[in-house]
Design a protein around this motif. Structure first.
Motif, PDB file in Angstrom:
ATOM      1  N   TYR A 165      12.218  -2.081  -3.209  1.00  0.00           N
ATOM      2  CA  TYR A 165      10.888  -2.189  -2.605  1.00  0.00           C
ATOM      3  C   TYR A 165      10.093  -3.354  -3.196  1.00  0.00           C
ATOM      4  CZ  TYR A 165       6.041  -0.965  -1.547  1.00  0.00           C
ATOM      5  OH  TYR A 165       4.740  -1.003  -1.137  1.00  0.00           O
ATOM      6  N   GLN A 166      10.242  -3.579  -4.504  1.00  0.00           N
ATOM      7  CA  GLN A 166       9.462  -4.604  -5.188  1.00  0.00           C
ATOM      8  C   GLN A 166       9.820  -6.020  -4.739  1.00  0.00           C
ATOM      9  OE1 GLN A 166      10.569  -3.471  -9.189  1.00  0.00           O
ATOM     10  NE2 GLN A 166       8.676  -2.278  -9.480  1.00  0.00           N
ATOM     11  N   LEU A 167      10.987  -6.185  -4.139  1.00  0.00           N
ATOM     12  CA  LEU A 167      11.398  -7.509  -3.676  1.00  0.00           C
ATOM     13  C   LEU A 167      10.915  -7.791  -2.258  1.00  0.00           C
ATOM     14  CD1 LEU A 167      15.046  -7.690  -5.056  1.00  0.00           C
ATOM     15  CD2 LEU A 167      12.897  -8.323  -6.167  1.00  0.00           C
ATOM     16  N   VAL A 168      10.326  -6.799  -1.624  1.00  0.00           N
ATOM     17  CA  VAL A 168       9.828  -6.955  -0.252  1.00  0.00           C
ATOM     18  C   VAL A 168       8.305  -6.913  -0.209  1.00  0.00           C
ATOM     19  CG1 VAL A 168       9.873  -6.006   2.096  1.00  0.00           C
ATOM     20  CG2 VAL A 168      11.924  -5.902   0.664  1.00  0.00           C
ATOM     21  N   GLU A 169       7.712  -6.001  -0.989  1.00  0.00           N
ATOM     22  CA  GLU A 169       6.272  -5.772  -0.934  1.00  0.00           C
ATOM     23  C   GLU A 169       5.585  -6.221  -2.224  1.00  0.00           C
ATOM     24  OE1 GLU A 169       5.199  -4.863   1.841  1.00  0.00           O
ATOM     25  OE2 GLU A 169       6.828  -3.760   2.839  1.00  0.00           O
ATOM     26  N   LYS A 170       4.314  -6.506  -2.134  1.00  0.00           N
ATOM     27  CA  LYS A 170       3.536  -6.963  -3.286  1.00  0.00           C
ATOM     28  C   LYS A 170       2.814  -5.820  -3.988  1.00  0.00           C
ATOM     29  CE  LYS A 170       2.712 -11.557  -1.292  1.00  0.00           C
ATOM     30  NZ  LYS A 170       1.692 -12.546  -0.847  1.00  0.00           N
ATOM     31  N   GLN A 171       2.673  -4.681  -3.310  1.00  0.00           N
ATOM     32  CA  GLN A 171       1.958  -3.543  -3.872  1.00  0.00           C
ATOM     33  C   GLN A 171       2.910  -2.389  -4.175  1.00  0.00           C
ATOM     34  OE1 GLN A 171      -0.584  -3.180  -0.310  1.00  0.00           O
ATOM     35  NE2 GLN A 171      -2.327  -3.248  -1.712  1.00  0.00           N
ATOM     36  N   PRO A 172       2.536  -1.518  -5.124  1.00  0.00           N
ATOM     37  CA  PRO A 172       3.305  -0.281  -5.300  1.00  0.00           C
ATOM     38  C   PRO A 172       3.331   0.500  -3.998  1.00  0.00           C
ATOM     39  CG  PRO A 172       1.801  -0.610  -7.133  1.00  0.00           C
ATOM     40  CD  PRO A 172       1.452  -1.646  -6.111  1.00  0.00           C
ATOM     41  N   PHE A 215       2.904   3.647  -2.882  1.00  0.00           N
ATOM     42  CA  PHE A 215       1.841   4.543  -2.427  1.00  0.00           C
ATOM     43  C   PHE A 215       0.491   3.835  -2.355  1.00  0.00           C
ATOM     44  CE2 PHE A 215       5.134   7.470  -3.887  1.00  0.00           C
ATOM     45  CZ  PHE A 215       5.250   8.262  -2.761  1.00  0.00           C
ATOM     46  N   GLN A 216       0.316   2.757  -3.097  1.00  0.00           N
ATOM     47  CA  GLN A 216      -0.898   1.955  -2.950  1.00  0.00           C
ATOM     48  C   GLN A 216      -0.934   1.312  -1.569  1.00  0.00           C
ATOM     49  OE1 GLN A 216      -3.311   1.905  -5.199  1.00  0.00           O
ATOM     50  NE2 GLN A 216      -4.622   0.583  -3.956  1.00  0.00           N
ATOM     51  N   ALA A 217       0.227   0.907  -1.071  1.00  0.00           N
ATOM     52  CA  ALA A 217       0.299   0.310   0.273  1.00  0.00           C
ATOM     53  C   ALA A 217      -0.084   1.313   1.344  1.00  0.00           C
ATOM     54  CB  ALA A 217       1.701  -0.244   0.524  1.00  0.00           C
ATOM     55  N   GLN A 218       0.222   2.598   1.111  1.00  0.00           N
ATOM     56  CA  GLN A 218      -0.144   3.615   2.095  1.00  0.00           C
ATOM     57  C   GLN A 218      -1.663   3.725   2.238  1.00  0.00           C
ATOM     58  OE1 GLN A 218       2.459   4.932   3.720  1.00  0.00           O
ATOM     59  NE2 GLN A 218       3.783   3.817   2.320  1.00  0.00           N
ATOM     60  N   ILE A 219      -2.369   3.453   1.142  1.00  0.00           N
ATOM     61  CA  ILE A 219      -3.824   3.534   1.155  1.00  0.00           C
ATOM     62  C   ILE A 219      -4.435   2.324   1.856  1.00  0.00           C
ATOM     63  CG2 ILE A 219      -5.899   3.609  -0.298  1.00  0.00           C
ATOM     64  CD1 ILE A 219      -4.213   5.000  -2.438  1.00  0.00           C
ATOM     65  N   GLN A 220      -3.898   1.152   1.581  1.00  0.00           N
ATOM     66  CA  GLN A 220      -4.539  -0.084   2.030  1.00  0.00           C
ATOM     67  C   GLN A 220      -3.991  -0.632   3.340  1.00  0.00           C
ATOM     68  OE1 GLN A 220      -4.722  -2.942  -1.155  1.00  0.00           O
ATOM     69  NE2 GLN A 220      -5.669  -1.506  -2.579  1.00  0.00           N
ATOM     70  N   GLN A 221      -2.827  -0.144   3.776  1.00  0.00           N
ATOM     71  CA  GLN A 221      -2.246  -0.652   5.026  1.00  0.00           C
ATOM     72  C   GLN A 221      -2.082   0.521   5.993  1.00  0.00           C
ATOM     73  OE1 GLN A 221       1.172  -3.307   4.423  1.00  0.00           O
ATOM     74  NE2 GLN A 221       0.597  -3.464   2.270  1.00  0.00           N
ATOM     75  N   ASN A 222      -2.970   0.595   6.974  1.00  0.00           N
ATOM     76  CA  ASN A 222      -3.016   1.750   7.857  1.00  0.00           C
ATOM     77  C   ASN A 222      -1.713   1.946   8.625  1.00  0.00           C
ATOM     78  OD1 ASN A 222      -4.684   3.941   9.070  1.00  0.00           O
ATOM     79  ND2 ASN A 222      -4.231   2.821  10.949  1.00  0.00           N
ATOM     80  N   GLU A 223      -1.062   0.842   9.031  1.00  0.00           N
ATOM     81  CA  GLU A 223       0.184   0.971   9.783  1.00  0.00           C
ATOM     82  C   GLU A 223       1.255   1.667   8.955  1.00  0.00           C
ATOM     83  OE1 GLU A 223       3.593  -1.801  11.939  1.00  0.00           O
ATOM     84  OE2 GLU A 223       1.683  -2.689  11.345  1.00  0.00           O
ATOM     85  N   THR A 281      15.250   3.382  -3.765  1.00  0.00           N
ATOM     86  CA  THR A 281      15.049   2.127  -3.042  1.00  0.00           C
ATOM     87  C   THR A 281      13.627   1.999  -2.533  1.00  0.00           C
ATOM     88  OG1 THR A 281      17.372   2.098  -2.354  1.00  0.00           O
ATOM     89  CG2 THR A 281      15.848   0.767  -1.065  1.00  0.00           C
ATOM     90  N   MET A 282      13.051   3.141  -2.089  1.00  0.00           N
ATOM     91  CA  MET A 282      11.716   3.130  -1.497  1.00  0.00           C
ATOM     92  C   MET A 282      10.608   3.030  -2.540  1.00  0.00           C
ATOM     93  SD  MET A 282      12.106   3.408   1.820  1.00  0.00           S
ATOM     94  CE  MET A 282      10.474   3.910   2.305  1.00  0.00           C
ATOM     95  N   CYS A 283      10.711   3.836  -3.602  1.00  0.00           N
ATOM     96  CA  CYS A 283       9.565   3.901  -4.515  1.00  0.00           C
ATOM     97  C   CYS A 283       9.942   4.120  -5.982  1.00  0.00           C
ATOM     98  CB  CYS A 283       8.605   5.002  -4.063  1.00  0.00           C
ATOM     99  SG  CYS A 283       9.340   6.653  -3.972  1.00  0.00           S
ATOM    100  N   GLY A 284      11.239   4.054  -6.283  1.00  0.00           N
ATOM    101  CA  GLY A 284      11.646   4.204  -7.674  1.00  0.00           C
ATOM    102  C   GLY A 284      11.811   5.640  -8.121  1.00  0.00           C
ATOM    103  N   GLY A 285      11.790   6.589  -7.178  1.00  0.00           N
ATOM    104  CA  GLY A 285      11.939   8.000  -7.521  1.00  0.00           C
ATOM    105  C   GLY A 285      13.397   8.404  -7.657  1.00  0.00           C
TER     106      GLY A 285
END
Length: 345
Positions: free
Chosen positions: A120-127, A129-137, A295-299
């Motif tokens: 995930y870190q190689l595709v997105e700039k935010q953690p 679950f932080q992206a879920q808050i700031q990106q409505n889509e 892969t999605m969030c490090g869990g």
């Protein structure tokens, strides 16, 4: 016939089948054909797709038995119906989530492993679950998938074994999203009031869903963060599919916060998948689920002994273990300081 070679080639090309189904879902093919037969020309017109390309696209869907074709008319077969949004047991939201979010991250798997990073870190700039808050889509896709998955969760095994429906007065669902899980508990615990705890951006959807289910008079939403504090006075706490999103240190923080808020009579119900203690061939889907959550969030998905290690470090212990459907388990937890009568079942 090269049976082994054919098996390997089929597995190698599995990604193309995933993209085929995902694209069909994005194009609206399954929705357009739900309970209605369509000629290819009409379907192409309705979906604004070139007719020749659409027919070529439909052929593998027919071969894979998602769609039936007769004289250029198409209709859905049972597999295809499950991917239409109108179906009661629809997997459309799961497919959209997989195509829009999971697939791009999996494409970075090799690079991420070499770099000791989460894909995930190689595709997105935010953690995540932080992206879920700031990106409505992103939030909409994730929320719809989780809501549908929670709606389909069956807790019959657990409720059939319980005899304390009249004793539970307050149920607190931690990270409860829009309330699909707590509603199931409130239906059984008829004397109880409920509280859904989640981040502020979930509130509107939670209140709308609770009203839709008719539980807005018995259940409220409270903004909160399980990494900071958990409300006290709960008879029953719920933690559904939360721990697998986090590595061990973060999971222990969540559990300790809950333990500090529990009384001697409180119980915590955790809903998660449990991996076998030793590698089993028929559990390959669980190991792939484990890789997917990393892969999605490090869990991570965990074995029972790994869960027990988390509980031990959080002053908690297992009271009972209830197998559910689809490889899910409900783990009933009490504080380590207090004795209990039941054993693990």
């Amino acid at each position: 016939m090269d049976i082994q070679g054919n098996m390997i080639r089929s597995t190698i090309q599995g990604f193309s089948t995933s993209y085929l189904l995902y694209t069909a879902c994005e194009l609206g093919i399954f929705d357009a054909l739900y309970q209605e037969r369509r000629h290819v020309s009409l379907l192409a017109e309705e979906l604004a797709i070139d007719e020749d390309i659409l027919f070529r696209f439909m052929r593998p869907l027919v071969a894979l038995k998602y769609v039936n074709e007769e004289k250029n008319y198409f209709n859905l077969l049972p597999l295809g119906e499950r991917l239409a949004g109108q179906a009661k047991d629809s997997l459309k939201d799961f497919l959209l989530f997989t195509g829009r979010q999971a697939m791009p991250y999996w494409s970075k798997l090799c690079e991420a492993i070499k770099m000791n990073k989460i894909p995930y870190q190689l595709v997105e700039k935010q953690p995540y679950f932080q992206a879920q808050i700031q990106q409505n889509e992103k939030f909409e896709v994730f929320h719809n998938m989780m809501s549908k998955t929670s709606e389909q969760l069956q807790l019959d095994t657990y409720f059939a074994a319980k005899k304390d429906w009249h004793c539970i007065k307050t149920i607190i669902d931690i990270g409860g999203g829009s309330g699909e899980i707590i509603v199931k508990f409130l239906e059984y615990y008829r004397n109880a009031q409920g509280v859904v705890i989640d981040l502020q951006h979930v509130q509107q959807k939670a209140e709308e869903k609770l009203a839709l289910y008719g539980f807005d008079s018995r259940c409220t939403f409270q903004a909160g963060d399980f990494f900071h504090a958990v409300p006290r006075s709960g008879d029953l706490y719920i933690l559904s599919r939360i721990l697998h999103d986090w590595e061990d240190e973060a999971a222990i923080t969540i559990l300790r916060n809950i333990a500090e808020s529990m009384s001697e009579n409180s119980a915590l119900t955790i809903i998660e998948k449990i991996l076998p203690e030793v590698i089993e061939g028929n559990a390959s889907h669980l190991y792939m689920t484990d890789l997917n959550i990393w892969t999605m969030c490090g869990g991570k998905e965990r074995t029972q002994s790994q869960f027990e290690a988390l509980f031990h470090q959080s002053d908690l212990k297992i009271k009972a273990l209830y197998p559910l459907k689809e490889d899910d388990y409900l783990i009933e937890i009490v504080k380590k300081d207090f004795e209990y009568q039941e054993g693990i079942i």
